[in-house]
Design a protein around this motif. Sequence first.
Motif, PDB file in Angstrom:
ATOM      1  N   PHE A 163      13.288 -13.800  29.414  1.00 21.38           N
ATOM      2  CA  PHE A 163      12.847 -15.114  29.192  1.00 21.38           C
ATOM      3  C   PHE A 163      14.038 -15.981  28.794  1.00 21.38           C
ATOM      4  N   VAL A 164      15.084 -15.469  28.694  1.00 22.87           N
ATOM      5  CA  VAL A 164      16.480 -16.343  28.556  1.00 22.87           C
ATOM      6  C   VAL A 164      16.613 -17.079  29.502  1.00 22.87           C
ATOM      7  N   GLU A 165      16.621 -16.660  30.938  1.00 27.75           N
ATOM      8  CA  GLU A 165      17.103 -17.074  32.037  1.00 27.75           C
ATOM      9  C   GLU A 165      15.765 -17.613  33.136  1.00 27.75           C
ATOM     10  N   GLN A 166      14.426 -17.145  32.715  1.00 27.05           N
ATOM     11  CA  GLN A 166      13.598 -17.442  33.890  1.00 27.05           C
ATOM     12  C   GLN A 166      12.274 -17.967  33.064  1.00 27.05           C
ATOM     13  N   SER A 167      11.591 -18.772  33.947  1.00 29.94           N
ATOM     14  CA  SER A 167      10.421 -19.358  33.641  1.00 29.94           C
ATOM     15  C   SER A 167       9.081 -18.485  33.639  1.00 29.94           C
ATOM     16  N   LEU A 168       8.101 -18.310  32.793  1.00 33.52           N
ATOM     17  CA  LEU A 168       6.979 -17.640  32.749  1.00 33.52           C
ATOM     18  C   LEU A 168       6.228 -18.035  34.326  1.00 33.52           C
ATOM     19  N   GLU A 169       6.059 -19.331  33.983  1.00 37.00           N
ATOM     20  CA  GLU A 169       5.243 -19.919  35.317  1.00 37.00           C
ATOM     21  C   GLU A 169       5.770 -19.666  36.652  1.00 37.00           C
ATOM     22  N   GLU A 170       7.077 -19.800  36.683  1.00 35.96           N
ATOM     23  CA  GLU A 170       7.525 -19.547  38.192  1.00 35.96           C
ATOM     24  C   GLU A 170       7.622 -18.121  38.590  1.00 35.96           C
ATOM     25  N   ILE A 171       7.809 -17.351  37.552  1.00 35.56           N
ATOM     26  CA  ILE A 171       7.967 -15.893  38.138  1.00 35.56           C
ATOM     27  C   ILE A 171       6.358 -15.446  38.467  1.00 35.56           C
ATOM     28  N   LEU A 172       5.386 -15.919  37.411  1.00 36.29           N
ATOM     29  CA  LEU A 172       3.980 -15.462  37.530  1.00 36.29           C
ATOM     30  C   LEU A 172       3.572 -16.062  39.018  1.00 36.29           C
ATOM     31  N   LEU A 173       3.737 -17.264  39.506  1.00 33.26           N
ATOM     32  CA  LEU A 173       3.342 -17.939  40.709  1.00 33.26           C
ATOM     33  C   LEU A 173       3.926 -17.026  41.733  1.00 33.26           C
ATOM     34  N   LYS A 174       5.322 -16.699  41.814  1.00 32.53           N
ATOM     35  CA  LYS A 174       5.975 -15.845  42.634  1.00 32.53           C
ATOM     36  C   LYS A 174       5.182 -14.644  42.897  1.00 32.53           C
ATOM     37  N   ALA A 175       4.579 -14.038  41.856  1.00 30.89           N
ATOM     38  CA  ALA A 175       3.972 -12.872  41.562  1.00 30.89           C
ATOM     39  C   ALA A 175       2.743 -12.831  42.528  1.00 30.89           C
ATOM     40  N   GLY A 176       2.084 -14.177  42.675  1.00 33.38           N
ATOM     41  CA  GLY A 176       0.736 -14.298  43.528  1.00 33.38           C
ATOM     42  C   GLY A 176      -0.357 -14.850  42.241  1.00 33.38           C
ATOM     43  N   PHE A 177       0.161 -15.193  41.298  1.00 32.79           N
ATOM     44  CA  PHE A 177      -0.943 -15.449  40.122  1.00 32.79           C
ATOM     45  C   PHE A 177      -1.305 -16.935  40.658  1.00 32.79           C
ATOM     46  N   ASP A 178      -2.724 -17.096  40.626  1.00 34.35           N
ATOM     47  CA  ASP A 178      -3.332 -18.460  41.039  1.00 34.35           C
ATOM     48  C   ASP A 178      -3.656 -19.338  39.969  1.00 34.35           C
ATOM     49  N   LYS A 179      -2.971 -20.251  39.987  1.00 29.28           N
ATOM     50  CA  LYS A 179      -2.975 -21.030  38.449  1.00 29.28           C
ATOM     51  C   LYS A 179      -4.341 -21.830  38.515  1.00 29.28           C
ATOM     52  N   SER A 180      -4.799 -22.025  39.907  1.00 28.68           N
ATOM     53  CA  SER A 180      -6.202 -22.994  40.007  1.00 28.68           C
ATOM     54  C   SER A 180      -7.371 -22.041  39.818  1.00 28.68           C
TER      55      SER A 180
END
Length: 297
Positions: free
Chosen positions: A153-170
Amino acid sequence: MRLSQKASKTAEYMALFRALETIESPRIRLFNDPYSKNFLSAPLRIAELLFRTPLVRQFIHGVMDNRWPGAFYSGVARTRLIDDVLRSSVQDGINQVVILGAGFDTRAYRLPELRTCAVFEVDHPSTLEVKKGVISRLPTMNTEHVRFVAIDFVEQSLEEILLKAGFDKSNSAMFIWEGVTNYLTADAVDQTLRFIANCASDTRLVFTYVDKAVLNEGSQFVGSKALAKTLNQIGEPWSFGLNPSGVNQFLQDRGFELVEDLGSVDYRSRYMRNRYTNSDVYLRGYEFYRIAQANVK
């Protein structure tokens, strides 16, 4: 959601609590977690084995109640409460589950309702590596529907990492944030909540928090000083809390509608009243621990 360079010790203690609860008679236990014992270090695994003897069981309960009053009962009751909230959400059509600070959580493997969901287990890389190592030795733990999301969490964004993992924000999702906020900064809590609030409508959140008053050195909560000492000794002190009277407004300001906010006495009473009919021991201590449920507006 920890920045530690090793697996969390409190995650292991929670695994111990779930393992001990699983040993109880099916007639009274709140859940069955056959996997939690595999995440225990040797001393705690020995305690789990000894717990199977009734007299030793009583002794171990006494030790835990003396060292961390109410922690065990609060821990297992909150596990059951979150299980129920999660099951209800899946029945309502939620098919994405995000477990923030997953630690040694085993819901993705022990709850059959989650087998048709995409489950994202988010935690520090070191904790996830320990978890995946254990899982690799247990072929009965099916991980096909699970995505391990390592994040610093110091270096990375939760949103960015989740989206890369396949999370569908819609698509609506269920976020579980158990046993984590009390270790974070106010900014980290705020940023995480605002990300969740920007997800699809009907996205749901269940999270735990501690009454802000317990963070004061002069706290009058039973057992709080001994607990703080233990947390400092293992390098995992608490740093964040909320005033329960202000939680509704706190969540509204960040885009949520509060569904329910329960103190540990409330949810322990809900699940354990019939189990301890002649004693109120299960209600003592840990009154400062709470669980809130909220929906994205």
